[in-house]
Structure formats: structure tokens, C-alpha cells
Scaffold this motif. Structure first.
Motif, PDB file in Angstrom:
ATOM      1  N   THR A   1      -8.224   0.060  -5.254  1.00  0.00           N
ATOM      2  CA  THR A   1      -7.476  -0.928  -4.455  1.00  0.00           C
ATOM      3  C   THR A   1      -7.079  -0.349  -3.101  1.00  0.00           C
ATOM      4  O   THR A   1      -6.916  -1.093  -2.127  1.00  0.00           O
ATOM      5  CB  THR A   1      -6.210  -1.397  -5.202  1.00  0.00           C
ATOM      6  OG1 THR A   1      -5.309  -0.287  -5.376  1.00  0.00           O
ATOM      7  CG2 THR A   1      -6.556  -1.979  -6.553  1.00  0.00           C
ATOM      8  N   LYS A   2      -6.931   0.984  -3.008  1.00  0.00           N
ATOM      9  CA  LYS A   2      -6.513   1.604  -1.747  1.00  0.00           C
ATOM     10  C   LYS A   2      -7.695   1.939  -0.841  1.00  0.00           C
ATOM     11  O   LYS A   2      -7.565   1.940   0.387  1.00  0.00           O
ATOM     12  CB  LYS A   2      -5.701   2.871  -2.037  1.00  0.00           C
ATOM     13  CG  LYS A   2      -4.336   2.580  -2.651  1.00  0.00           C
ATOM     14  CD  LYS A   2      -3.480   3.830  -2.784  1.00  0.00           C
ATOM     15  CE  LYS A   2      -3.859   4.676  -3.961  1.00  0.00           C
ATOM     16  NZ  LYS A   2      -2.886   5.770  -4.222  1.00  0.00           N
TER      17      LYS A   2
ATOM     18  N   GLU B   1       0.818  -1.211   0.000  1.00  0.00           N
ATOM     19  CA  GLU B   1       0.000   0.000   0.000  1.00  0.00           C
ATOM     20  C   GLU B   1       0.853   1.263   0.000  1.00  0.00           C
ATOM     21  O   GLU B   1       0.433   2.307  -0.494  1.00  0.00           O
ATOM     22  CB  GLU B   1      -0.939  -0.003   1.212  1.00  0.00           C
ATOM     23  CG  GLU B   1      -2.054  -1.032   1.113  1.00  0.00           C
ATOM     24  CD  GLU B   1      -3.056  -0.889   2.240  1.00  0.00           C
ATOM     25  OE1 GLU B   1      -2.853   0.002   3.106  1.00  0.00           O
ATOM     26  OE2 GLU B   1      -4.040  -1.652   2.267  1.00  0.00           O
TER      27      GLU B   1
ATOM     28  N   VAL C   1      -5.253   8.332   2.424  1.00  0.00           N
ATOM     29  CA  VAL C   1      -4.997   7.767   1.102  1.00  0.00           C
ATOM     30  C   VAL C   1      -4.832   8.895   0.097  1.00  0.00           C
ATOM     31  O   VAL C   1      -5.621   9.833   0.067  1.00  0.00           O
ATOM     32  CB  VAL C   1      -6.158   6.845   0.664  1.00  0.00           C
ATOM     33  CG1 VAL C   1      -6.012   6.457  -0.815  1.00  0.00           C
ATOM     34  CG2 VAL C   1      -6.197   5.601   1.531  1.00  0.00           C
TER      35      VAL C   1
ATOM     36  N   SER D   1      -6.283   2.403  -9.245  1.00  0.00           N
ATOM     37  CA  SER D   1      -5.388   2.440  -8.092  1.00  0.00           C
ATOM     38  C   SER D   1      -6.133   2.873  -6.832  1.00  0.00           C
ATOM     39  O   SER D   1      -5.965   2.271  -5.766  1.00  0.00           O
ATOM     40  CB  SER D   1      -4.230   3.406  -8.382  1.00  0.00           C
ATOM     41  OG  SER D   1      -3.363   3.489  -7.272  1.00  0.00           O
TER      42      SER D   1
ATOM     43  N   ARG E   1       2.831   2.294  -7.340  1.00  0.00           N
ATOM     44  CA  ARG E   1       1.511   1.706  -7.584  1.00  0.00           C
ATOM     45  C   ARG E   1       0.764   2.435  -8.717  1.00  0.00           C
ATOM     46  O   ARG E   1       0.311   1.797  -9.673  1.00  0.00           O
ATOM     47  CB  ARG E   1       0.665   1.728  -6.312  1.00  0.00           C
ATOM     48  CG  ARG E   1      -0.730   1.146  -6.492  1.00  0.00           C
ATOM     49  CD  ARG E   1      -1.548   1.315  -5.230  1.00  0.00           C
ATOM     50  NE  ARG E   1      -1.131   0.366  -4.212  1.00  0.00           N
ATOM     51  CZ  ARG E   1      -1.838  -0.723  -3.878  1.00  0.00           C
ATOM     52  NH1 ARG E   1      -2.949  -0.999  -4.513  1.00  0.00           N
ATOM     53  NH2 ARG E   1      -1.407  -1.524  -2.943  1.00  0.00           N
TER      54      ARG E   1
END
Length: 497
Positions: A426-427, A149, A496, A423, A154
Motif C-alpha cells: 500500500t505504501k 501514509e 518508505v 503494508s 499502519r
């Protein structure tokens, strides 16, 4: 899935070996390249196959109905990601879902390559819909698994992965489009099946060495008791649907317009239910609930963006076929070739955007700001395409460079929104719903195309100025609202970026 399992997955993947990224990116890059080659190649000729006359090798379906079918098909392709995400999260994991999805896609294209009637045509589309729903969200989810993460690579990795998607999308209309339009539609569909076969081979023979444990975990497996309940409900649901369809079709209640309206409703209701279930789940933490709230405006923005971008295979495909001067600079342009423009521009500019995000590091725009810019550019692409009608009227053939410019502008928006959205998903996803949240991301595309199925019927050469102008203006407005709300959304994202 516990954090220790996530770290174990990352540790099992060789972290160097593909342009400075994890070696598993090679496997996922080329698996998706061939899957997109098959999908975009088939899509490049599908709408023409539907509305071209029988004497031209087509099915002879009404043009407006063909455009609506194309949008419904696109919506169902992404809506079926619900099934693929659920199977991955609860039953088989991402890796198996990708493999079996590829098999279904290949079978669908094989059936489509066989000359037949409308029944065979819709059966083939059903296979492709189910297979894409299993493969598409899960291969993207595996990309997220091979990075930690905190890994700054990423977003760049997703941009490279996205370039692989579009490399397949660029080649496909040129190869399959040319053969399908100039020689035989069914031969073109057969080449799409071959492309998917190559994708299956790449995944089979490289996944163990390159992906390690990525995609092998089942994050939220069904218990024995849950399996009994789920399988019982599934069986009963299938019986009820079959009975309802048999009755409504026989008495004339279930028509094409009814089905189109139903898909439109489902396109809105299903993602709404998904957000509610994940938010209320006991497996979702307080931080994850906050991130889900932040995800909602991003999802809405994505719906509006894809409502514009996906019309490249419907309204703009028809625009290329009927409204564009196809004899240009001494060559005859196939209308299918225009669908290579979007992926071509992405191939050229995706590395630029990936490098830009890496160079900017923590100074790069936030996720909501990138989304806002992406939608702003999408709206501009529609405002650009209405200019030829203003300058030359709605009856004259349009210089193809106007269409090229429109595709170019929407691609710039896509690079701000789509790989970043993958992206971000997914976070921001709750751990217990990782694959299903990726399916939710693709539901934004499903919702967009479900809406498109309702609005494409309003497009004609006479109404194109109003059509493009209204949609472009709405996109502008939503992008400005998102930009204003960006700081608040960032607060709910809980760190995030």
C-alpha cells in the motif's frame, strides 16, 4: 487518486473504535474472518476429497494429479486478483468488488456442496477463483485506505487484520475439516457457503458507518472511449479462447499437463508484464518508479516464501495423512486438523509482533530485512521436516510433533513477511495502480503455487529428504542475498519504511 482524496477518505473514517485503530478495521476484520473461514475450511478437505476413493465419498482422482490440481487451483485463486484489482481501479472501486466477490464465493461453495461429477466440481472452483480474486486484494486495499501514509499504526493494523484472517483459518479446519472428513465432504462444503454468507452480511450492514468513503473511489476510471475498447477486446478475447480450447481439446493437444505448464508460464509472465506496464505508465511518477524497482526483490522473495508455506495444503497435508502417526496422546488426529496449526500460531503471535513493531518504532528492522528473516525461517521449516527421515527412515510413521514444529517455524517467518508485505504494498504502490498493485502482491502467491504445481510431482516418501533439503537450501540462499541488498533496496524505496 489525488492526495486530497486520500486525506478525505481517512477523515471520513472514525479513527478510534477497534483496539485503538480506525473503526473500519472491525468491518474488514470480520468480513475477512468469514471469507477465510469459508476458504480455509473448504481447502482443509479439498485435496482429500479429490484423492479419496468414490466409496469413501471422494472423487477418486490420482494422488499426484490431486496435489497438482490443488496447486493450480491455489495459483488461479491469487492470479484472479488481477481481474479484481483491475475492476476496482477502473470500474467499481474496492467496496463493490468485495461485495460481488463474496457473492461469487458463496455460490461456488453452494455448487461444491451438491454431489456431482467432475464438471460440476470444476465449475464450483471457477466461481470461487473469480470471487476470491475480486474480494481478497480489495479488502486488503481498503485496510490501507483507512490509515494515512504517516500513521505509525499502519503495520500494526495490518497485523491485527492478519490475525482476523487466521482466526477464520484456525476455526475452519477444526469445524469444516471434522465434519467433512468424519461425516460428509459435501456437508463441509455447505458450511463453507454459510461462512461466506455471514461475511457478506457483516460487510453490508457495517461498511457505511465504519468505512466512510474508504473503498468507494475509483482511482483510475475508464473513459467512455476506453470502455468501448475494453469491452470489445474482452468479447473478442473470450471468443478466441473458447475457439482455441474447443479445437485443442478435440484434437488432444490441450491436456492436464499442458494446462499445468501454461499456468506455470503465466505465473511468471503476468507479474513481469504488470511491473513493466506500471513502470512505463505516464501516470507513474519518478518516485513511484523508484519504489517499483525496490518492490521487485521483495516480490521475488515473497514467491519463494509462499512456495514453501503453501505446501501446507498439498505436500504437508499428504504428509499428515500418509506419513504421520495420527494416534497420539490417547486421541485420533484428523489430518485436516494440522492445517489449523498455521493460523493458531499466528493468532497467538501476531499481537506480539504487532506490539513489537510499535514499540520499536523507527528502530524496527527495515522492510527488506524483515523479508529476509521471513524467508530464512521458511527454509528452516523445510529443513526441520526432513530430520525424521534422517533419524528414522522414510518408511516409518513420524511423530506429529515434527509437523507441529515445522508449521511453527514457518509461521514466525510469515509474521515477518506477510503483514509487512501487505503494508509495504500500500505504501510503495503507484497511486493510479493502488488496487492492481495489491493484486500484484497476491500474484507472488499465484506464481509460487504455479511453480509448486510443477514440482510436487517429484515428492515421494523415498525422495522427501532431497525434496525438502533442496527447497530449504534455496530459501536460505535467497534470504542471504536479500539481506546483503537491503541497504540498496531501502535507497530505492524513497523514504518508505
Amino acid at each position: 487518486m489525488p492526495d486530497i482524496d486520500k486525506q478525505k477518505i481517512v477523515s471520513s473514517v472514525p479513527q478510534k473504535g477497534f483496539f485503538g485503530h480506525p473503526r473500519g478495521l472491525f468491518t474488514l476484520f470480520f468480513t475477512e474472518f468469514w471469507e477465510r473461514f469459508s476458504y480455509y475450511g473448504m481447502r482443509a478437505i479439498l485435496v482429500f476429497y479429490m484423492y479419496y476413493e468414490l466409496t469413501e465419498g471422494g472423487l477418486g482422482i490420482d494422488k499426484n494429479v490431486s496435489l497438482a490440481i490443488m496447486s493450480i487451483y491455489g495459483s488461479l485463486v491469487y492470479m484472479s486478483g488481477i481481474i479484481g484489482g483491475w475492476l476496482a481501479d477502473r470500474v467499481m472501486g474496492n467496496s463493490k468488488a468485495v461485495f460481488y466477490g463474496g457473492i461469487f464465493i458463496m455460490l461456488g461453495h453452494i455448487i461444491l456442496a451438491i454431489p456431482g461429477d467432475l464438471t460440476l466440481f470444476f465449475i464450483s472452483l471457477s466461481f470461487i477463483v473469480l470471487g476470491t480474486g475480486m474480494l481478497k486484494p480489495n479488502v486488503s486495499n481498503i485496510v490501507g485506505d483507512i490509515y494515512s501514509e504517516a500513521d505509525n499504526r499502519r503495520d500494526a493494523g495490518f497485523s491485527i487484520f492478519y490475525m482476523g484472517i487466521n482466526l477464520g483459518g484456525f476455526v475452519a479446519p477444526l469445524v469444516i475439516g471434522t465434519i467433512g472428513m468424519n461425516y460428509n465432504f459435501h456437508l463441509g462444503f455447505g458450511l463453507a457457503a454459510v461462512g461466506m454468507f455471514f461475511g457478506i452480511l457483516v460487510f453490508m450492514f457495517t461498511r457505511k458507518k465504519n468505512l466512510g468513503l474508504a473503498g468507494t473511489f475509483v482511482p483510475n476510471p475508464l473513459s467512455a472511449q476506453e470502455k468501448k475498447v475494453v469491452y470489445t477486446l474482452f468479447s473478442l478475447g473470450a471468443v478466441v479462447i473458447a475457439v482455441v480450447l474447443a479445437i485443442t481439446i478435440s484434437i488432444g493437444l490441450f491436456t492436464f499437463n499442458t494446462f499445468t505448464a501454461l499456468i506455470g508460464i503465466l505465473g511468471i509472465v503476468i507479474p513481469t508484464c504488470y511491473f513493466f506496464v506500471m513502470y512505463r505508465s505516464k501516470k507513474t511518477t519518478a518516485t513511484e518508479r523508484s519504489r517499483l524497482i525496490a518492490y521487485i526483490p521483495l516480490f521475488i522473495t515473497s514467491v519463494m516464501f509462499w512456495a514453501i508455506q503453501e505446501q501446507g495444503s498439498t505436500i504437508l497435508a499428504n504428509y499428515a495423512d500418509q506419513r504421520t502417526q495420527l494416534d497420539f496422546a490417547g486421541i485420533h488426529i484428523s489430518p485436516a486438523w494440522f492445517q489449523s496449526l498455521n493460523p493458531l500460531f499466528i493468532i497467538v503471535f501476531a499481537p506480539v509482533f504487532a506490539l513489537m513493531w510499535v514499540k520499536l518504532g523507527n528502530r524496527q528492522p527495515s522492510i527488506p530485512t524483515k523479508f529476509s528473516l521471513g524467508l530464512l525461517l521458511a527454509g528452516l521449516s523445510f529443513l526441520v521436516i526432513l530430520l525424521p527421515a534422517i533419524l528414522g527412515g522414510s518408511q516409518s510413521l513420524v511423530n506429529p510433533l515434527w509437523l507441529v514444529l515445522s508449521y511453527f517455524i514457518v509461521v514466525l517467518g510469515e509474521l515477518c513477511l506477510s503483514p509487512v508485505g501487505l503494508s509495504a504494498t500500500t505504501k510503495l504502490a503507484p497511486a493510479a495502480f493502488s488496487a492492481q498493485t495489491m493484486s500484484l502482491w497476491f500474484l507472488s502467491n499465484a506464481a509460487a503455487q504455479a511453480i509448486n504445481a510443477q514440482i510436487v510431482k517429484f515428492y515421494t516418501p523415498e525422495t522427501e529428504m532431497i525434496y525438502f533439503g533442496v527447497i530449504g537450501a534455496v530459501a536460505f540462499l535467497i534470504s542471504l542475498v536479500l539481506f546483503a541488498l537491503a541497504p540498496k533496496i531501502e535507497h530505492y524505496m524513497k523514504g518508505v519504511r
